[in-house]
Design an enzyme around this catalytic site. Structure first.
Site, PDB file in Angstrom:
ATOM      1  N   HIS A 380       0.771  -1.259  -0.040  1.00  0.00           N
ATOM      2  CA  HIS A 380       0.059  -0.028   0.189  1.00  0.00           C
ATOM      3  C   HIS A 380       0.924   1.090   0.019  1.00  0.00           C
ATOM      4  O   HIS A 380       0.395   2.488   0.068  1.00  0.00           O
ATOM      5  CB  HIS A 380      -0.966   0.154   1.293  1.00  0.00           C
ATOM      6  CG  HIS A 380      -2.160  -0.772   0.995  1.00  0.00           C
ATOM      7  ND1 HIS A 380      -3.124  -0.515   0.492  1.00  0.00           N
ATOM      8  CD2 HIS A 380      -2.434  -2.111   1.539  1.00  0.00           C
ATOM      9  CE1 HIS A 380      -4.257  -1.365   0.575  1.00  0.00           C
ATOM     10  NE2 HIS A 380      -3.912  -2.346   1.338  1.00  0.00           N
ATOM     11  N   LYS A 571      -7.922  14.085   4.582  1.00  0.00           N
ATOM     12  CA  LYS A 571      -7.102  12.841   4.708  1.00  0.00           C
ATOM     13  C   LYS A 571      -5.927  12.828   5.723  1.00  0.00           C
ATOM     14  O   LYS A 571      -6.042  14.264   6.206  1.00  0.00           O
ATOM     15  CB  LYS A 571      -6.312  12.739   3.309  1.00  0.00           C
ATOM     16  CG  LYS A 571      -5.842  13.726   2.710  1.00  0.00           C
ATOM     17  CD  LYS A 571      -5.293  13.588   1.347  1.00  0.00           C
ATOM     18  CE  LYS A 571      -6.236  13.572   0.166  1.00  0.00           C
ATOM     19  NZ  LYS A 571      -6.162  12.481  -0.476  1.00  0.00           N
ATOM     20  N   ARG A 572      -5.477  11.971   6.006  1.00  0.00           N
ATOM     21  CA  ARG A 572      -4.212  12.101   7.118  1.00  0.00           C
ATOM     22  C   ARG A 572      -3.226  13.120   6.860  1.00  0.00           C
ATOM     23  O   ARG A 572      -2.864  13.350   5.566  1.00  0.00           O
ATOM     24  CB  ARG A 572      -3.625  10.851   7.100  1.00  0.00           C
ATOM     25  CG  ARG A 572      -2.394  10.643   8.044  1.00  0.00           C
ATOM     26  CD  ARG A 572      -2.001   8.986   8.084  1.00  0.00           C
ATOM     27  NE  ARG A 572      -1.625   8.386   6.862  1.00  0.00           N
ATOM     28  CZ  ARG A 572      -0.713   8.621   6.306  1.00  0.00           C
ATOM     29  NH1 ARG A 572       0.559   9.231   7.024  1.00  0.00           N
ATOM     30  NH2 ARG A 572      -0.193   8.005   4.895  1.00  0.00           N
ATOM     31  N   LYS A 577       1.265  14.479   1.388  1.00  0.00           N
ATOM     32  CA  LYS A 577      -0.229  14.928   0.810  1.00  0.00           C
ATOM     33  C   LYS A 577      -0.522  16.349   0.709  1.00  0.00           C
ATOM     34  O   LYS A 577      -1.549  16.797  -0.120  1.00  0.00           O
ATOM     35  CB  LYS A 577      -1.240  14.197   1.842  1.00  0.00           C
ATOM     36  CG  LYS A 577      -1.137  12.743   1.928  1.00  0.00           C
ATOM     37  CD  LYS A 577      -2.274  12.510   3.183  1.00  0.00           C
ATOM     38  CE  LYS A 577      -2.032  10.741   3.040  1.00  0.00           C
ATOM     39  NZ  LYS A 577      -2.590  10.110   1.823  1.00  0.00           N
ATOM     40  N   THR A 679      -8.562   6.672  -1.981  1.00  0.00           N
ATOM     41  CA  THR A 679      -9.991   6.174  -2.101  1.00  0.00           C
ATOM     42  C   THR A 679     -10.885   7.370  -1.801  1.00  0.00           C
ATOM     43  O   THR A 679     -11.925   7.370  -2.426  1.00  0.00           O
ATOM     44  CB  THR A 679     -10.370   5.121  -1.210  1.00  0.00           C
ATOM     45  OG1 THR A 679      -9.874   5.305   0.423  1.00  0.00           O
ATOM     46  CG2 THR A 679      -9.272   3.663  -1.602  1.00  0.00           C
ATOM     47  N   LYS A 683     -14.439   8.436  -3.868  1.00  0.00           N
ATOM     48  CA  LYS A 683     -15.779   8.999  -3.027  1.00  0.00           C
ATOM     49  C   LYS A 683     -16.305  10.289  -3.636  1.00  0.00           C
ATOM     50  O   LYS A 683     -17.485  10.688  -3.830  1.00  0.00           O
ATOM     51  CB  LYS A 683     -15.661   8.777  -1.618  1.00  0.00           C
ATOM     52  CG  LYS A 683     -15.269   7.691  -1.160  1.00  0.00           C
ATOM     53  CD  LYS A 683     -14.812   7.585   0.253  1.00  0.00           C
ATOM     54  CE  LYS A 683     -14.109   6.289   0.761  1.00  0.00           C
ATOM     55  NZ  LYS A 683     -13.342   6.232   1.774  1.00  0.00           N
TER      56      LYS A 683
END
Length: 835
Positions: A380, A571-572, A577, A679, A683
C-alpha cells in the site's frame, strides 16, 4: 345455528413488504417494534431493566441495533453453515485496521430493512438521526488502509464470496482529535466504553499464542524477560458483515488479548494488589490501543507483538477451520486464500511455515510450496518508513523459531540469486531479507513478497513504481508474481447511504442496478446535457450542502453558506499529501484580495480534515498554520462572504459521509509518485465533486475514465519529480515568482502569527531549504488550474455537465470490481450462495 362471517383486516402494502422482509430472515413470527413483545421493546426493557418511558437515547440505540442483529442472526448462522457443508475455498483477509464507521444505518440499508425502520420510528416516535448519533465510530482503523479493508468486506459479502476478516479488537481507537489554540490535542477514543451491540464474544474458540519471553511491567513500562516462555490468550469477537440484499452475512473476527486464567492469591492477600493481576494487565495492554506511538522503542515493541498476535491467532483459527473438513495438508492452498493487507501481517510467512514444519511435520520443500501458494500480499505504500523493518534482536528474544525460519528462507533465496547473478553482490544485498547495519533488521515487505505467490499494488502508477523502483530486484526475480489491483469503494455506503438525494436522482434515471453493478453509471453519459436531469442533479447537490451546513451549525457551531463553493481536502495530515500546498494557494488568493479589495471572486469555503500522528511535529504545525490562516481570514471584514477556511476536527467515516456528498471540489494534490492510490478521490468523484489534482495514484485512472478535460490536473509528473531531485532549488520560485514570494513573506513575517511570533519558522526550512515534496514547484501550476476551475464554475450548465460525466465515469472504482479481480486473478475463489 349459522356462523357469523368474519372480515380480515385489510393489510397495507407497507405491511406486506414488512412481513415478506422479516420472512426472508425467518423472523416473521416476531414484530420488530410496536408491541410489548416486539424485539425492540423487549431489548429496551430486559437488556437495560428500565421503564420504556425512562429509556434514554443510548439505550434506544442499543435496543434498536440488537433488534436488527436479531433479524440477521439466522442468516448469519446459515451463511457459516453453508460454508461448513459445501467446504469451498475461503478468503481470509488479515488487516491491522478495519475502519468500518458506524454499523446501524449500513446494516439496515444492506438488509433492505428500510420499510421496517420507517414504520418503527413512526410508531415509536423515534428521532432516527438522534438515534444514529448515539453509535460511536468503531475505533478499529485510522485511514485509507482500514477503510479499504471495510469496503472489501462489504463487497465480498455482497458478491457472496466465502470470506472472513481478521483484525484486532482495540479497546481504544487511535485518538480523539480536538483543537486547542490551533494545536491538535489527542484524547482517548474509548469507543467501547458502552457495550457494542454488534459484537458476539466467542470465548470457547479462544487460541493460545506462545512467546519465548515473559513481559513484565517495570516503572510503568513493558519489559521482555528472555528465556521465560509465556502464553497469551486470544479471545475472538465476531461482527456481522452484511452483503447487500442480506443473502450472505460474513464475519469480521477481532481478537482481544488476555492472560491464562491466573490470579496470584498470595500476592493479593499480602496487599500487593498490582502484582496479583499484573499478568492480566500486561496481556490486555496488547490490544488496548490502535497504533501505539511508534516514536518510542516501547511503542515499536508493542506494535511488533500486536502484529504477531494478529497473525498467530488468525492462522490458528483458520487452520482449525481447515482441519475440520480436510485431512490432507496438500489441499491447504485449494481451501484457503490468505491475503495480507500491507506488511503488518507479514509474520504470516514464518508462522505458516512453523505450523507446517512443527505441527504438521511436513518437509521444508512441501511446506514452502504450500505457504507460497496460500499467501498473497498487497503493498500500500512506496514510503520507506512504511515498509516495516523489525530488529532481529526482538525475534531472537520473543520468536526464536520464527527467526530460524527467516534465516533459512533467506539462505535459500540468496543461494538462488547467486546462481542466477554470479558476482552481483550488490543485488544479493538488496534482495536479502536481512538489512545489515549496526543492528540487523528483518525487511518485512521482502519477506511478504518472497513468501507469497502474488504481490499487488493498488493503482496502475503505484504498481509500476513498486515493480520498477521500490522492489525492483525482487520484481526481476519473480516477475510473474506482480500485478495491479486498483482500489475501489463500496457504492452502498458511499453513495446509496451517504447521499440519498443523488442516489434517488440516479435511480430515477437508470434504475437501481447500479447499487451492485456500478458500471451502469456509464448510462448517465447521454444525460449529461439533458436539462431536466441536470436540474435534478443540481438540486441533489444543493440538498446535500444544506444538510451539511445545518449539521455543522448544530454540532460545531460553525456557519457556512451553501451557496459558496465547498472546496475540500480531507485525509491524514502528511507532508506528501501537501495540505501545506493547499494552504499556500489560499494565502495567495487571500493576498490578491488584500491588494485589490474590488477584485471579483466566486465565494468559497475551504474545508480541511485529518489527523496528524502524535509524534509528527511538522504535521501538527501544518494544522496550526491552517487554524491561524482560518482565524486571520475570519477576522478580516474584507474577506467576509468571499473566503472562509475551516479545519474540521475528529475527521472520521461519519464526518466523511456528510461532507463528501456536499463537496463541489476535491483536492487530490499529493506529490506525484507518493500516493499509492487514494480512495477519498473516488468517493468525491461518484458524489459529484470535480477533482483538482496531480497525476498521482488512482487519480490518473479516474481522469482517464471521465476524460482529462473534465479534471483539473496540474503539476510535475512522477518522472519529473524524480528527475529534478538533483538540481531542484525551491528558492528559485521565491526569487522569481512574485505571488509565491508575497505569500511566503506573509507567513515568515508573522502575518498569521502576530501574537505568536516565529512560530512558523520551521515552515521556512521546510519550504525554502528542503521542500522535499516540491510544494513550491507545483504552486504556480496549482493556481493556474484553480483559475480554470473558477472559470468553469461561472458556467453552471457546463459545470454540471462535467460533474455528471465524472459520476458516469466513476463506475470502475467500485470495490466490487476490485474484489472480482482479486477473486479471479489471485485467490481463485468463487461465490458460495447461501440457500
Amino acid at each position: 345455528m349459522g356462523t357469523k362471517p368474519t372480515t380480515r383486516p385489510t393489510r397495507s402494502p407497507e405491511s406486506d413488504v414488512i412481513s415478506r422482509r422479516l420472512g426472508q430472515y425467518e423472523c416473521d413470527a416476531y414484530e420488530f417494534a410496536g408491541s410489548d413483545n416486539a424485539l425492540y421493546e423487549r431489548h429496551l426493557v430486559f437488556d437495560n431493566v428500565v421503564d420504556l418511558a425512562a429509556a434514554g437515547p443510548r439505550e434506544r440505540f442499543e435496543a434498536f441495533a440488537r433488534s436488527v442483529r436479531d433479524v440477521l442472526s439466522q442468516r448469519w448462522l446459515q451463511t457459516e453453515d453453508a460454508y461448513t457443508r459445501q467446504n469451498p475455498k475461503r478468503v481470509y483477509y488479515l488487516s491491522m485496521e478495519f475502519l468500518i464507521g458506524r454499523s446501524l444505518a449500513n446494516n439496515v440499508t444492506n438488509l433492505l430493512l428500510d420499510p421496517i425502520v420507517r414504520q418503527a420510528i413512526k410508531d415509536k416516535d423515534i428521532d432516527w438521526v438522534c438515534l444514529l448519533e448515539r453509535e460511536p465510530d468503531a475505533g478499529l482503523g485510522n485511514g485509507g488502509l482500514g477503510r479499504l479493508a471495510a469496503c472489501f468486506l462489504d463487497s465480498m459479502a455482497t458478491m457472496q464470496l466465502p470470506a472472513l476478516g481478521y483484525g484486532l479488537r482495540y479497546e481504544y481507537g487511535i485518538f480523539k482529535q480536538t483543537i486547542r489554540d490551533g494545536w491538535q490535542q489527542e484524547q482517548p477514543d474509548n469507543w467501547l466504553r458502552r457495550p457494542d451491540p454488534w459484537e458476539v464474544a466467542r470465548p470457547h474458540e479462544k487460541v493460545e499464542v506462545k512467546l519465548n519471553a515473559t513481559v513484565e511491567v517495570r516503572g510503568g513500562r513493558l519489559h521482555a524477560i528472555a528465556g521465560r516462555p509465556s502464553t497469551l490468550i486470544g479471545v475472538p469477537f465476531d461482527r456481522p458483515v452484511v452483503g447487500y440484499g442480506g443473502k450472505t452475512i460474513n464475519t469480521l473476527r477481532l481478537w482481544a488479548a488476555t492472560a491464562p486464567d491466573y490470579f496470584d492469591f498470595q500476592a493479593f492477600s499480602h496487599g500487593d494488589f498490582v502484582t496479583a493481576v499484573a499478568e492480566t494487565l500486561v496481556a490486555e495492554s496488547l490490544t488496548r490501543v490502535l497504533y501505539p506511538d511508534d516514536s518510542t522503542i516501547s511503542g515499536q515493541e508493542l506494535r511488533f507483538v500486536q502484529e504477531y498476535f494478529l497473525v498467530a491467532c488468525s492462522l490458528a483459527d483458520l487452520v482449525r477451520r481447515f482441519r475440520r473438513s480436510n485431512d490432507d495438508w496438500n489441499a491447504f492452498p485449494e481451501k484457503a486464500a490468505i491475503q495480507l493487507n500491507d506488511t503488518h501481517p507479514a509474520m504470516a510467512v514464518p508462522e505458516v511455515m512453523r505450523t507446517l514444519l512443527d505441527d504438521a511435520h511436513l518437509g521444508w520443500d512441501q511446506a514452502w510450496d504450500l505457504t507460497q501458494r496460500t499467501l498473497a500480499y498487497t503493498n500500500h505504500t512506496l514510503l520507506p518508513e512504511a515498509l516495516e523493518k523489525w530488529p532481529l534482536a526482538w525475534f531472537e528474544i520473543l520468536l526464536p523459531r520464527h527467526l530460524e525460519i527467516i534465516y533459512e528462507i533467506n539462505r535459500r533465496l540468496l543461494d538462488s540469486v547467486r546462481r542466477r547473478f554470479p558476482g552481483d553482490d550488490g543485488r544479493v544485498q538488496r534482495v536479502s531479507l536481512i538489512e545489515e547495519g549496526p543492528k540487523q533488521h528483518a525487511r518485512m515487505a521482502h519477506l511478504a513478497i518472497v513468501g507469497s505467490h502474488s504481490t499487488n499494488g493498488v493503482a496502475a502508477i503505484h504498481s509500476e513504481l513498486l515493480r520498477t523502483t521500490t522492489v525492483k530486484d525482487l520484481a526481476e526475480l519473480f516477475p510473474e508474481r506482480f500485478s495491479n489491483k486498483t482500489n475501489g469503494v463500496t457504492p452502498r455506503r458511499w453513495l446509496l447511504l451517504a447521499n440519498p438525494a443523488l442516489a434517488g436522482t440516479i435511480t430515477g434515471a437508470i434504475g437501481d442496478g447500479w447499487v451492485t453493478d456500478l458500471s451502469q453509471l456509464n448510462r448517465l453519459k447521454p444525460l449529461a446535457g439533458d436539462r431536466g436531469f441536470s436540474e435534478s442533479f443540481r438540486k441533489a447537490k444543493r440538498e446535500a450542502k444544506c444538510q451539511f451546513a445545518s449539521w455543522l451549525k448544530s454540532s460545531l457551531g460553525e456557519t457556512v453558506d451553501p451557496d459558496t463553493i465547498f472546496d475540500c481536502q480531507i485525509k491524514r495530515i502528511h507532508e506528501y499529501k501537501r495540505q501545506l500546498l493547499n494552504a499556500l494557494r489560499i494565502v495567495v488568493l487571500y493576498n490578491r484580495l488584500r491588494e485589490n479589495p474590488n477584485l471579483q471572486v466566486t465565494p468559497r469555503t475551504f474545508f480541511f480534515g485529518g489527523k496528524a500522528a502524535p509524534a509528527y511535529h511538522l504535521a501538527k504545525l501544518i494544522i496550526k498554520f491552517i487554524e491561524n490562516l482560518a482565524g486571520t481570514i475570519d477576522g478580516d471584514p474584507a474577506m467576509r462572504g468571499r473566503l472562509k477556511v475551516l479545519f474540521l476536527p475528529e475527521y472520521d467515516v461519519s464526518l466523511a459521509e456528510r461532507l463528501i456528498p456536499a463537496s463541489d471540489v476535491s483536492n487530490q494534490i499529493s506529490t506525484a509518485g507518493y500516493e499509492a492510490s487514494g480512495t477519498s478521490n473516488m468517493k468525491f468523484m461518484m458524489n459529484g465533486a470535480l477533482t483538482i489534482g496531480t497525476r498521482d495514484g488512482a487519480t490518473i485512472e479516474m481522469a482517464q475514465e471521465a476524460g482529462e478535460e473534465n479534471f483539473f490536473l496540474f503539476g510535475l509528473t512522477a518522472d519529473q519529480v524524480t528527475g529534478s531531485r538533483g538540481w531542484y532549488n525551491p528558492h528559485w520560485h521565491y526569487d522569481n515568482e512574485p505571488e509565491t514570494r508575497a505569500a511566503l513573506d506573509l507567513i515568515f513575517f508573522d502575518h498569521f502569527s502576530r501574537y505568536e511570533p516565529g512560530i512558523f519558522g520551521e515552515l521556512r526550512d521546510t519550504l525554502l531549504t528542503r521542500d522535499y515534496y516540491m510544494h513550491l514547484a507545483d504552486l504556480k501550476s496549482y493556481l493556474e488550474a484553480d483559475h480554470r476551475l473558477l472559470e468553469l464554475y461561472g458556467n453552471p450548465d457546463e459545470w454540471t455537465r462535467k460533474v455528471i460525466l465524472n459520476v458516469a465515469g466513476s463506475g470502475r472504482f467500485s470495490s466490487d470490481r476490485t474484489i472480482a479481480e482479486y477473486a479471479a486473478d489471485i485467490w481463485q475463489v468463487k461465490p458460495c450462495p447461501v440457500p
